[in-house]
Scaffold this active site. Structure first.
Site, PDB file in Angstrom:
ATOM      1  N   ASP A   1      -4.678 -13.069   3.710  1.00  0.00           N
ATOM      2  CA  ASP A   1      -5.966 -12.553   4.162  1.00  0.00           C
ATOM      3  C   ASP A   1      -7.108 -12.925   3.220  1.00  0.00           C
ATOM      4  O   ASP A   1      -8.246 -12.484   3.412  1.00  0.00           O
ATOM      5  CB  ASP A   1      -5.909 -11.034   4.364  1.00  0.00           C
ATOM      6  CG  ASP A   1      -5.275 -10.282   3.216  1.00  0.00           C
ATOM      7  OD1 ASP A   1      -4.879 -10.914   2.213  1.00  0.00           O
ATOM      8  OD2 ASP A   1      -5.170  -9.040   3.313  1.00  0.00           O
TER       9      ASP A   1
ATOM     10  N   HIS B   1      -6.517  -7.207  -0.410  1.00  0.00           N
ATOM     11  CA  HIS B   1      -6.648  -5.781  -0.703  1.00  0.00           C
ATOM     12  C   HIS B   1      -5.735  -5.388  -1.865  1.00  0.00           C
ATOM     13  O   HIS B   1      -4.616  -5.869  -1.970  1.00  0.00           O
ATOM     14  CB  HIS B   1      -6.303  -4.954   0.533  1.00  0.00           C
ATOM     15  CG  HIS B   1      -7.109  -5.313   1.742  1.00  0.00           C
ATOM     16  ND1 HIS B   1      -6.654  -6.188   2.694  1.00  0.00           N
ATOM     17  CD2 HIS B   1      -8.355  -4.927   2.127  1.00  0.00           C
ATOM     18  CE1 HIS B   1      -7.579  -6.321   3.639  1.00  0.00           C
ATOM     19  NE2 HIS B   1      -8.613  -5.581   3.324  1.00  0.00           N
TER      20      HIS B   1
ATOM     21  N   HIS C   1       0.812  -1.227   0.000  1.00  0.00           N
ATOM     22  CA  HIS C   1       0.000   0.000   0.000  1.00  0.00           C
ATOM     23  C   HIS C   1       0.844   1.276   0.000  1.00  0.00           C
ATOM     24  O   HIS C   1       0.311   2.371  -0.189  1.00  0.00           O
ATOM     25  CB  HIS C   1      -0.936   0.028   1.208  1.00  0.00           C
ATOM     26  CG  HIS C   1      -1.996  -1.017   1.203  1.00  0.00           C
ATOM     27  ND1 HIS C   1      -2.893  -1.154   0.170  1.00  0.00           N
ATOM     28  CD2 HIS C   1      -2.289  -1.993   2.099  1.00  0.00           C
ATOM     29  CE1 HIS C   1      -3.722  -2.166   0.433  1.00  0.00           C
ATOM     30  NE2 HIS C   1      -3.364  -2.693   1.595  1.00  0.00           N
TER      31      HIS C   1
ATOM     32  N   ASP D   1      -2.892 -10.476  -2.492  1.00  0.00           N
ATOM     33  CA  ASP D   1      -3.459 -10.050  -1.220  1.00  0.00           C
ATOM     34  C   ASP D   1      -4.946  -9.750  -1.415  1.00  0.00           C
ATOM     35  O   ASP D   1      -5.372  -9.391  -2.516  1.00  0.00           O
ATOM     36  CB  ASP D   1      -2.726  -8.797  -0.736  1.00  0.00           C
ATOM     37  CG  ASP D   1      -3.080  -8.404   0.683  1.00  0.00           C
ATOM     38  OD1 ASP D   1      -2.354  -8.810   1.604  1.00  0.00           O
ATOM     39  OD2 ASP D   1      -4.083  -7.680   0.875  1.00  0.00           O
TER      40      ASP D   1
END
Length: 344
Positions: A280, A193, A155, A191
């Protein structure tokens, strides 16, 4: 598979984060790395490659900010972890700002990524961990290596932090691999996200492929990046591929996106694959909403191994701490990844 890790990565330990309008315990805890290490260890320590590879990806002023932010927070009379509260959503100019609150807003995009006295040390050694995994593949002739990066990185942009990330480990490795002549280099982000920082760093780069399979940002963090129509900018148009999926996606729903991702990676002529791996996607993850079971991580690894390219696996998210180590071990367990398999 060889695992690289440094215990200094455990030193970053914020107490809390702001989430959905209230304070909550920080999700990206040191226990995440500890449980992974217990399941996949032992690990070798990283080599120190210095600041050069980080500076090749990140803005110099941003790197300086990370090193002094908490010190300046304390000097301003504050206590605890440094967290921003004002963000310039438009007209973000390169102003010469001195107040720590202003600089926190300038160099971050959320209130969920506190800076502690030890954040820089942990982030620095997380990046060195990823670079050492690259060494294992490029110099020591391993087919694949696992960088147990913590804090994660995907990120973080060239000049901003967010989503628990400070230094973009995958981007640092990708840029360094290209500098060493190991390209074409592709980054596959799996991931839950979207890796908005990685996309942002390479959006206009025609020589770096970024492919991401992630939760639809219409419903999930980071919201503003990762939509299917984002395909790069300028000279980089066509080298970004976003494959968002709805909440609840299981392995059957995931496979068609994975097929598209791997086809794009193969068509790019990829010689080195950087995998931003997040566990995740697990059905029991407390802040994510896919439906992977443990065996699905092994299935995913087998598909990636079948690409028959050198791979650096960089750890990103995964917050079901009790199951995290076993889930990561399942991903690393496929025979194609095993330590000692040399590149022909």
């Amino acid at each position: 598979m060889i695992t690289i890790f440094d215990p200094r990565q455990l030193s970053h330990a914020p107490l809390r984060e702001l989430h959905n309008g209230g304070w909550t315990d920080y999700n990206e805890t040191p226990d995440r790395a500890a449980t992974i290490l217990a399941a996949v260890g032992p690990a070798i320590p990283p080599r120190d490659h210095g600041m050069g590879p980080l500076a090749a990806v990140h803005d110099a002023a941003y790197l300086e900010f990370l090193q002094v932010a908490h010190r300046d927070w304390i000097a301003a009379g504050r206590a605890g972890d440094a967290i921003g509260y004002t963000w310039p959503v438009v007209g973000r100019r390169n102003l010469d700002l001195t107040r720590i609150d202003a600089r926190l807003g300038r160099y971050s995009y959320d209130a969920g990524t506190p800076i502690t006295a030890d954040s820089w040390t942990a982030a620095y050694w997380s990046a060195q961990t990823a670079l050492t995994a690259l060494d294992m593949v490029a110099q020591d002739r391993q087919r694949a290596a696992f960088a147990l990066c913590r804090p994660p990185g995907h990120h973080a942009g060239a000049d901003y932090l967010g989503g628990y990330c400070f230094i973009n480990n995958a981007a640092v490795v990708a840029a360094e691999a290209r500098r060493r002549g190991l390209g074409p280099v592709a980054i596959l982000d799996v991931d839950y996200h979207h890796g908005n920082g990685t996309q942002d760093i390479f959006a206009a780069d025609p020589d770096m492929l970024f492919v991401s399979i992630h939760a639809d940002p219409a419903t999930d963090y980071p919201f503003y990046w990762g939509h299917a129509d984002e395909c790069g900018t300028g000279a980089g148009i066509g080298t970004t591929l976003n494959l968002p999926l709805p909440r609840g996606a299981d392995w059957a729903g995931y496979q068609p996106a994975l097929d598209r991702a791997l086809a794009a990676i193969a068509a790019f002529g990829t010689r080195l694959l950087i995998v931003s791996f997040g566990a995740d996607t697990f059905a029991g993850d407390p802040i994510s909403h896919f439906a992977f079971e443990r065996d699905d991580f092994t299935r995913l690894a087998a598909r990636l191994a079948a690409m028959n390219v050198s791979s650096v696996v960089v750890m990103e998210g995964g917050y079901a701490t009790a199951e995290l180590g076993d889930n990561v071990a399942a991903f690393l367990s496929d025979g194609a990844w095993k330590c000692g398999m040399e590149i022909e």
